[in-house]
Scaffold this active site. Structure first.
Site, PDB file in Angstrom:
ATOM      1  CE  LYS A  54      -4.699  -1.005   0.955  1.00  0.00           C
ATOM      2  NZ  LYS A  54      -4.202  -2.865   1.276  1.00  0.00           N
ATOM      3  CB  SER A  79      -9.110   0.571  11.162  1.00  0.00           C
ATOM      4  OG  SER A  79      -9.510  -0.516  10.509  1.00  0.00           O
ATOM      5  CD  GLU A 205     -13.530 -11.643  -3.358  1.00  0.00           C
ATOM      6  OE1 GLU A 205     -13.483 -10.570  -3.578  1.00  0.00           O
ATOM      7  OE2 GLU A 205     -14.576 -12.237  -4.693  1.00  0.00           O
ATOM      8  N   GLY A 209     -16.574 -13.617   1.983  1.00  0.00           N
ATOM      9  CA  GLY A 209     -16.413 -11.857   0.634  1.00  0.00           C
ATOM     10  C   GLY A 209     -16.673 -11.796  -0.571  1.00  0.00           C
ATOM     11  CG  ASP A 211     -16.913  -8.015  -2.749  1.00  0.00           C
ATOM     12  OD1 ASP A 211     -16.823  -9.054  -1.602  1.00  0.00           O
ATOM     13  OD2 ASP A 211     -16.635  -6.922  -2.920  1.00  0.00           O
ATOM     14  CB  SER A 305      -0.694  -7.724  -0.897  1.00  0.00           C
ATOM     15  OG  SER A 305      -1.563  -8.778   0.468  1.00  0.00           O
TER      16      SER A 305
HETATM   17  C1  PLP Z   1      -5.171  -3.489   1.347  1.00  0.00           C
HETATM   18  C2  PLP Z   1      -4.652  -4.967   0.716  1.00  0.00           C
HETATM   19  C3  PLP Z   1      -5.151  -6.014   0.713  1.00  0.00           C
HETATM   20  C4  PLP Z   1      -5.800  -4.935  -0.757  1.00  0.00           C
HETATM   21  O1  PLP Z   1      -5.789  -4.591  -1.928  1.00  0.00           O
HETATM   22  P1  PLP Z   1      -7.355  -4.029  -2.751  1.00  0.00           P
HETATM   23  O2  PLP Z   1      -6.125  -3.172  -2.993  1.00  0.00           O
HETATM   24  O3  PLP Z   1      -7.836  -3.852  -1.704  1.00  0.00           O
HETATM   25  O4  PLP Z   1      -7.503  -4.761  -4.167  1.00  0.00           O
HETATM   26  C5  PLP Z   1      -4.769  -7.110   0.177  1.00  0.00           C
HETATM   27  N1  PLP Z   1      -3.656  -7.387   1.016  1.00  0.00           N
HETATM   28  C6  PLP Z   1      -3.280  -6.254   1.835  1.00  0.00           C
HETATM   29  C7  PLP Z   1      -2.048  -6.796   2.478  1.00  0.00           C
HETATM   30  C8  PLP Z   1      -3.853  -5.221   1.905  1.00  0.00           C
HETATM   31  O5  PLP Z   1      -3.154  -4.296   2.463  1.00  0.00           O
END
Ligand code: PLP
Length: 319
Positions: A54, A79, A205, A209, A211, A305
């Protein structure tokens, strides 16, 4: 901002991030490859600054603000990882960040966000609407709202992780990406389409969830209640107006996995790859493990991620 991002925006984001984001490592493991029956490349965004991809989207979005917007500062409601990403990016760019967080947010997350110099505005998640609080702050104090996924500069920034992966390992047969609101998946798909046109791109996902899967397969954005899952970074209620059309166009399919499968993937990350990955960060690999019979002999990319998890909770999940 409603103009959809393109691959050129991902390239421009990579330029802006060059001196600020870590070029995260790509890990491989013979043991994992033997278990899955494919060559798996893990792009380790759990080792990114502040512990998740992010940072890429937030920094890119903040770098594009005008001098006037920079002086006024930014506001975000989150959060989780987006809060820390905006707070750290603002500090690097010498701006004031205001983060709207529930009063009951985990103390470690509040502390980390405050540690980056952000101002925290608390709210009651049962009686107050954070969207309204954020909008009011933006209005009254001239702050620029930075959304977590449905923003062209955020999507372009998130795409730089997959861009680095392709630039390091070359073309892939399939790329698996965690899916919440779709910023990471949409950005990754933009990178894949240019760097590895034959690569199939999958979103993953939590089953609770789904969706994103229903939206993808049905052709319309589906809204759900906040899903009950340990993947707290993917507890989103719907895809975005910018992320959805890119996902429909450039993604092959969306899969789901259970919380139990996330914990099993987390265990493999810890025991085999020796890395700490938060539940949401395990989505993509959990799907690869489940789909292994269909992936035999392929070259696969997995976006890991994030790695932000309270250690007590981590231990409890693995116990
Ligand atoms: C926010 C986040 C996601 C999902 O990312 P999106 O861009 O909302 O699809 C996946 N893994 C982690 C660790 C995140 O912080």
């Amino acid at each position: 901002m409603t103009v959809p991002p393109t691959f050129d925006d991902v390239l421009a984001a990579a330029d802006r991030l060059r001196d600020h984001a870590h070029p995260t490592p790509v890990l491989t493991s013979r043991r994992v490859d033997a278990e899955v029956g494919a060559a798996v490349h893990f792009k380790c965004e759990n080792l990114q600054r502040m512990g998740a991809f992010k940072f890429r989207g937030a920094f890119n979005a903040l770098s594009r603000l005008s001098a006037e917007q920079r002086r006024a500062g930014v506001v975000a409601y989150s959060s989780g990882n987006h809060a820390q990403a905006v707070a750290l990016s603002a500090r690097i760019l010498d701006m004031q960040a205001t983060i709207v967080m529930p009063h009951d947010a985990p103390a470690s997350k509040v502390a980390a966000t405050r540690g980056y110099g952000a101002r925290i505005v608390g709210y009651d998640r049962y009686t107050e609407d954070r969207t309204r609080i954020g909008a009011a702050l933006a209005d009254e104090q001239g702050l620029t709202l930075v959304p977590p996924y449905d923003h062209a500069d955020v999507i372009a920034g998130q795409g730089t992780a997959a861009l680095e992966l392709f630039d390091e390992v070359g073309e892939l047969d399939a790329l698996f990406v965690c899916l919440g609101g779709g910023g990471l998946l949409a950005g990754s798909a933009l990178a894949a389409r240019e760097r590895s046109p034959e690569c199939r791109v999958y979103g993953v996902e939590p089953e609770a969830g789904d969706d994103g899967q229903r939206s993808f397969r049905g052709g319309e954005i589906v809204h759900i209640d906040t899903p009950d899952t340990i993947a707290d970074g993917a507890q989103t209620q719907h895809l975005g107006r910018l992320t959805f059309p890119i996902i429909r166009r450039d993604v092959t399919d969306v899969h789901t996995v259970t919380d139990a499968e996330l914990v099993e993937a987390m265990r493999v990350f810890a025991s085999t790859l020796k890395i700490v990955v938060e539940p949401t960060g395990c989505l993509a690999f959990a799907a690869v493990r489940r789909l292994a019979p269909e992936l035999a002999g392929l070259r696969i990319g997995v976006i890991v991620s994030g790695g932000n998890i309270d250690l007590g909770r981590y231990a409890a999940l693995l116990r």
